[in-house]
Motif scaffolding. Sequence first.
Motif, short mmCIF file in Angstrom:
data_model
loop_
_atom_site.label_atom_id
_atom_site.label_comp_id
_atom_site.label_asym_id
_atom_site.label_seq_id
_atom_site.Cartn_x
_atom_site.Cartn_y
_atom_site.Cartn_z
N LYS A 53 -101.10 -57.54 30.41
CA LYS A 53 -100.07 -56.74 31.08
C LYS A 53 -98.81 -57.57 31.36
O LYS A 53 -97.70 -57.14 31.09
N ASN A 101 -103.74 -53.87 22.69
CA ASN A 101 -103.07 -55.16 22.66
C ASN A 101 -103.93 -56.26 22.03
O ASN A 101 -105.12 -56.11 21.87
N THR A 123 -100.40 -53.35 19.65
CA THR A 123 -99.31 -54.26 20.03
C THR A 123 -99.82 -55.70 20.04
O THR A 123 -101.01 -55.95 20.17
N ALA A 162 -98.56 -58.77 22.53
CA ALA A 162 -97.63 -59.17 23.58
C ALA A 162 -97.13 -60.59 23.35
O ALA A 162 -96.20 -61.05 24.00
P1 GDP Z 1 -102.92 -59.70 32.60
O1 GDP Z 1 -103.96 -60.27 33.50
O2 GDP Z 1 -103.33 -58.36 32.08
O3 GDP Z 1 -101.53 -59.70 33.16
O4 GDP Z 1 -102.94 -60.62 31.29
P2 GDP Z 1 -101.93 -61.79 30.83
O5 GDP Z 1 -100.64 -61.22 30.38
O6 GDP Z 1 -101.91 -62.82 31.88
O7 GDP Z 1 -102.70 -62.32 29.55
C1 GDP Z 1 -104.03 -62.82 29.62
C2 GDP Z 1 -104.27 -63.81 28.49
O8 GDP Z 1 -104.25 -63.14 27.24
C3 GDP Z 1 -103.22 -64.90 28.42
O9 GDP Z 1 -103.87 -66.09 28.05
C4 GDP Z 1 -102.30 -64.43 27.32
O10 GDP Z 1 -101.66 -65.49 26.66
C5 GDP Z 1 -103.27 -63.71 26.40
N1 GDP Z 1 -102.61 -62.60 25.69
C6 GDP Z 1 -101.95 -61.56 26.23
N2 GDP Z 1 -101.50 -60.73 25.29
C7 GDP Z 1 -101.88 -61.26 24.10
C8 GDP Z 1 -101.70 -60.84 22.73
O11 GDP Z 1 -101.11 -59.81 22.42
N3 GDP Z 1 -102.25 -61.66 21.78
C9 GDP Z 1 -102.93 -62.79 22.08
N4 GDP Z 1 -103.42 -63.52 21.07
N5 GDP Z 1 -103.10 -63.21 23.35
C10 GDP Z 1 -102.59 -62.45 24.34
#
Ligand code: GDP
Length: 366
Positions: free
Chosen positions: A29, A141, A212, A214
């Motif tokens: 997110k 995602n 997607t 991210a």
């Molecule tokens: P949140 O807890 O949902 O806000 O998740 P984060 O944005 O903090 O992402 C969690 C982990 O997943 C992090 O280590 C990100 O780098 C990784 N991540 C998030 N989106 C992607 C994506 O689209 N591709 C990959 N390979 N890793 C992702």
Amino acid sequence: QEKANLAARTRDDLRCPIVVIMGHVDTGKTKLLDKIRKTNVQEGEAGGITQQIGATYFEKSTLLTQTARLNETEKFDLTLPGMLVIDTPGHESFTNLRSRGSSLCDVAILVVDLMHGLEQQTIESLHMLKNRGTPFVVALNKVDRCYSWKTCKDMPIREALKEQAEGTLQEFRSRASDAKLQLQEQGVNSNIYWEMGDDDWENSDFVPLVPTSAITGEGVQDILLLLCQIAQRKLWKQLMWCANLQATVLEVKAIDGLGMTVDVLVVNGHLREGDRAVFCTLEGPIVTEIRGLLTPPPSREMRIKSEYIHHKEIKGALGVKVIGNGLEKVMAGTSVLVVGPDDEVEDIKAEVMSDLTKLQDKLSTD
Ligand code: GDP
């Protein structure tokens, strides 16, 4: 005739939709929000994207640039003035907030980790959105985690998929179809958005899926354009700007040099310096003069502690910090109202306090 009048008003006077990002922890997110902020924007010159209190505002021109490549084929005529994306992805207390009877967000992105499928918090968010009748899109995602994914930075997802080898596509299809099945188990019909038929688009319960990444940005244009399309085509009635103040307290915070301040999301209407505002506290309503309306400076680099832009007047939808006396006990999640020249103060107080009962009911049922 009435319908025609309504239609005429929509063209000119929509407020920007309020978007919230939800989903299980670690689905991406925060990264997705970051990516939406940066897609197709040169590092360091994020023109047309402004930081507000609790939200990021995207100007129409920015939305157009960010979706330009995809829109070469979609040819969508964007009339929205912009978009407001709430900055605290997945924040439960935010998603619980309502503004006088209606959910604060107009449309949501529900993020699913394509590698993990539907997880607990995602399922909870899903039911919350369904119960409230809030339209949403599902971001599938981490599509870049599919075996030997070839990066196509910030590309529309269909173009990116065309670049992939058959094995990668197979994995993608199988994972996407698993997610679809899991959604179906939750009573939600969905499909990859470009495979949806006209009937599916007509059906307000049908959910579009958007693959997607991210991290590398594939599909981010698609998400943005879809949100705009849904907002403009399906939500125009609720997005018609209206002068009646509709505003909710997001947070109450002490700020050095300013004292106690209240962060407010103004959905509709105006707030002005000098207004007599009514807030809700556990000990009863308080009436206080608005002494300041603040937003952060336009550029992050300029941000020096407690340096804000002061406004005489602001118009929704917008996130703003309000300064005034006696705000210590204001409750997050309640409405803010202003006493107008023809209003009885007691009526306004009663209206503001009715939120407290609703909020308490809400908290005990959620
Ligand atoms: P949140 O807890 O949902 O806000 O998740 P984060 O944005 O903090 O992402 C969690 C982990 O997943 C992090 O280590 C990100 O780098 C990784 N991540 C998030 N989106 C992607 C994506 O689209 N591709 C990959 N390979 N890793 C992702």
